[in-house]
Design an enzyme around this catalytic site. Structure first.
Site, PDB file in Angstrom:
ATOM      1  N   ASP A  14      -3.578  -3.842  -0.182  1.00 41.75           N
ATOM      2  CA  ASP A  14      -3.773  -4.963   0.749  1.00 41.75           C
ATOM      3  C   ASP A  14      -5.103  -5.692   0.510  1.00 41.75           C
ATOM      4  O   ASP A  14      -5.900  -5.903   1.430  1.00 41.75           O
ATOM      5  CB  ASP A  14      -3.701  -4.494   2.205  1.00 41.75           C
ATOM      6  CG  ASP A  14      -2.307  -4.049   2.620  1.00 41.75           C
ATOM      7  OD1 ASP A  14      -1.438  -3.983   1.735  1.00 41.75           O
ATOM      8  OD2 ASP A  14      -2.092  -3.768   3.799  1.00 41.75           O
TER       9      ASP A  14
ATOM     10  N   ASP B 234       0.876  -4.211  -2.650  1.00 39.71           N
ATOM     11  CA  ASP B 234       0.977  -5.368  -1.745  1.00 39.71           C
ATOM     12  C   ASP B 234      -0.342  -6.109  -1.650  1.00 39.71           C
ATOM     13  O   ASP B 234      -0.776  -6.530  -0.559  1.00 39.71           O
ATOM     14  CB  ASP B 234       1.413  -4.928  -0.348  1.00 39.71           C
ATOM     15  CG  ASP B 234       2.759  -4.238  -0.346  1.00 39.71           C
ATOM     16  OD1 ASP B 234       3.565  -4.534  -1.248  1.00 39.71           O
ATOM     17  OD2 ASP B 234       3.008  -3.393   0.521  1.00 39.71           O
TER      18      ASP B 234
END
Length: 689
Positions: A520, A543
């Site tokens: 992230d 991600d």
């Protein structure tokens, strides 16, 4: 992101960029603020005897003076760390040849602003430039008429920029008697020649001779001359040179000619020979002697013998366009990999003519300045050592007036700033800009994760873990790094999402930054809010580009990292786009890293909070994908099928690219025409402010 999923792991952070050049001075050292002078003695001024030369060290704010060279001129060698010219010295404005020569030949550093058309006498005289100089035209008014510049042995760290240099032509076309060049260097190093208009000289426009090296020539117009650009002419393999985004038009030879160059990297140049004119090209790019040349994505129009080489030379040629050319067009041999030396991004060859017709040559935004009063109102400085107005970045942001209506430029000196920074929503138009010569010189870093405990006993959560929060509209981050260095390997018991940069504002411009983390890394938050990133790096593994914003990653590098235990597995993008909006566009970007082949997905569909009404979108187009990308590059997330959402590719290349299939949707040409950068930005044109 809070959806249940496999955890990202952490490994030792890898180096993303080559070494850059740290600067001793902040760009704002020449600014007056609040009645005082930062970093300079207000009484140290030029002599009043030179009335046409104005010392502007305390009267001008020169944001363009923070610009530094790219290409080989940015590479550390011979004790010089990059090319930044006279930025550590005073700024003077000149309007006469005497003043120009006085400051150009001085031993101390200067930024010399040429604010008039200066005629050189006698015709053909070349002013001998000393080291540590920036000579820059003021907007489009700076001209050198009837002369040029000479950089001798050992001269280094010189920028010649935004000038028109013209008219030493003596009436003899292939003139052997008058060696009157626009710019000549013999044994110089670390030189940047940028955004100039060079024409009608008696010999060559640019000569790079006698083992000169670490030279970058970019965004210039070279025209109406017998010889455009000669390089080399020694037996030594020393010269390293980058030549990109130059418009070479109506020149007969040396376009350029490179003789015994160790490394010559030519890309995105436009060579044009118009029909039915008095000037006819004899050849274009020429690799001579033992030159090793890499030629990429240039555009050759009407040129005779557009690409030639000696039997002893090499040319690696790829991606160029040849329109109406004739004669020799050669390649062969293994040269070198420019990315072993520096990062760069190619424009499409088909776009080059339009790009250079609008962008090459002098620009009105370069070499101009604002008054000290205006600078004081809009510029704040940060330096850890106390030489700026503030020692922390957040302190400078806190000093921005609430509800400000004009841009505030926060200049951050090189250093590592361990802190969290928030640009609040009630402070728009804020720029955070590192003043070092490299994105790596100025680093904002913190190590919070979603599961880390805050001082009040609560946890940060994913969005709260960010090192930098950008919540103010029309904000910019330029020439710096933002890092989250949370050690997931040592903290397996807590949630490891650790955001480096979070945006939740419209019109956020990220220019020449490194955003680095693991899981992230870059959160582009805010449904439909526009974010544009260019000339940048994003580093992570799970991600690591995610959120609901309308975000463009353009002409950048996405670096894939192994997890903390050395395994390779991850996802580049996790969009959570609303159905009516555009999601994440990755365009003209390289995706690669030191990871196992076939171990990374391009992305997966994040239905944040299990919201089935979302329609996540990610498009990856015109990009280079390494073998790390899976042959089935998209995957499901949270029980939602990616095939029900919007995921596609278009004309990607590299070992990780693939042809159309049910598992690899490709846009048609018609669909791609509606998924350009401009479609994402919706009328917003990001401009450095």
């Amino acid at each position: 992101m809070n959806n249940a999923r496999s955890k990202a792991r952490h490994r030792k952070r890898s180096t993303v960029l080559g070494a850059g050049a740290p600067l001793a001075a902040v760009a704002a050292l020449a600014l007056a603020y609040g009645g005082g002078v930062l970093g300079a003695d207000g009484g140290d001024r030029a002599s009043a005897a030179t009335a046409d030369a104005t010392d502007t060290a305390t009267a001008q704010a020169t944001a363009w003076a923070a610009d530094v060279a790219d290409g080989f001129a940015s590479v550390e060698s011979q004790g010089q760390k990059g090319t930044y010219g006279g930025r550590d010295g005073r700024t003077v404005t000149v309007k006469t040849a005497a003043d120009l020569e006085k400051y150009a030949t001085a031993s101390e550093p200067y930024v010399i602003v040429v604010a008039a058309a200066i005629t050189i006498s006698p015709v053909g005289k070349e002013i001998k430039v000393a080291s540590d100089k920036t000579i820059v035209g003021s907007g489009t008014s700076g001209q050198i008429v009837g002369g040029g510049f000479f950089l001798g042995t050992g001269v280094h760290n010189v920028i010649i920029r935004n000038l028109t240099i013209r008219d030493t032509y003596q009436g003899t076309w292939n003139d052997k008697d008058h060696d009157f060049d626009a710019i000549q260097m013999d044994g110089a190093h670390h030189v940047w020649i940028d955004h100039n208009d060079l024409r009608r000289m008696a010999d060559g426009l640019i000569d790079v001779r006698k083992d000169s090296t670490n030279v970058t020539v970019s965004w210039n117009k070279l025209s109406n001359d017998n010889k455009a650009f000669g390089i080399g002419w020694t037996d030594n393999l020393v010269t390293d040179i980058t030549i990109h985004h130059n418009w070479i038009r109506e020149t007969e030879q040396r376009n350029p000619s490179t003789d015994n160059c160790a490394h010559a990297h030519l890309y995105n140049n436009y060579l044009q020979d118009d029909p039915n004119t008095a000037i006819t090209s004899s050849y274009g790019n020429y690799s001579r002697g033992r030159t090793r040349m890499v030629l990429e994505n240039s555009y050759f129009q009407g040129m005779k013998n557009p690409v030639t080489k000696d039997a002893t030379a090499t040319i690696e040629q790829r991606g160029s366009v040849f329109s109406g050319t004739s004669g020799r067009n050669e390649s062969g041999g293994s040269a070198f990999s420019p990315k072993d030396f520096y990062a760069y991004t190619l424009d499409k060859a088909a776009d080059v003519p339009a790009l250079l017709k609008s962008g090459a040559g002098p620009r009105s935004s370069i070499g101009t300045a604002v008054s000290a009063k205006a600078a004081a109102a809009t510029t704040l400085t940060v330096a850890k050592d106390g030489s700026g107005q503030y020692k922390t970045v957040q302190a400078a942001v806190d000093a921005v007036p609430t509800g400000n209506t004009a841009r505030v430029d926060i200049l951050i000196a090189p250093g590592t700033y361990r802190e969290t920074v928030t640009i609040p929503s009630n402070k728009p138009h804020v720029t955070l800009r590192g003043t070092g010569s490299s994105r790596k010189d100025t680093v904002i870093v913190e190590g919070h994760a979603a599961g880390s405990t805050k001082p009040d006993g609560s946890t940060y959560g994913t969005s709260g873990s960010a090192t930098v929060h950008v919540l103010g509209a029309d904000s910019q981050l330029r020439n710096l790094s933002v890092t989250n260095d949370f050690d997931e390997g040592a903290n397996q018991s807590i949630a490891g999402q650790a955001v480096a940069l979070r945006t939740n504002a419209d019109q956020v411009f990220l220019d020449s930054v490194i955003v680095s983390g693991d899981q992230d890394t870059l959160l582009v938050d805010g449904s439909g809010k526009r974010v544009y990133m260019t000339n940048s790096y994003v580093v992570g593994n799970v991600d690591f580009i995610f959120g609901g914003a309308t975000a463009v990653i353009d002409k950048s590098v996405i670096t894939l990292k192994k997890r903390w235990n050395g395994t390779s597995a991850g996802y580049v993008a996790a969009p959570s786009t609303a159905a009516a909006n555009k999601g994440i566009l990755i365009n003209r970007t390289t995706i690669s890293g030191d990871v196992t082949n076939g171990s990374f997905y391009l992305g997966r569909n994040w239905h944040a909070g299990g919201n089935a009404a979302l329609d996540p979108q990610a498009t990856v187009r015109n990009s280079t994908l390494s073998a790390a990308i899976k042959s089935t590059p998209w995957t499901d997330m949270g029980g939602f099928s990616w095939k029900d959402d919007r995921f596609a590719e278009y004309k990607n290349t590299g070992a990780g690219a693939g042809s159309a299939s049910a598992d690899r949707p490709q846009l048609s040409d018609a669909q791609a025409a509606g998924q350009e950068v401009a479609d994402w930005l919706g009328g917003w044109t990001p401009t450095a402010g």
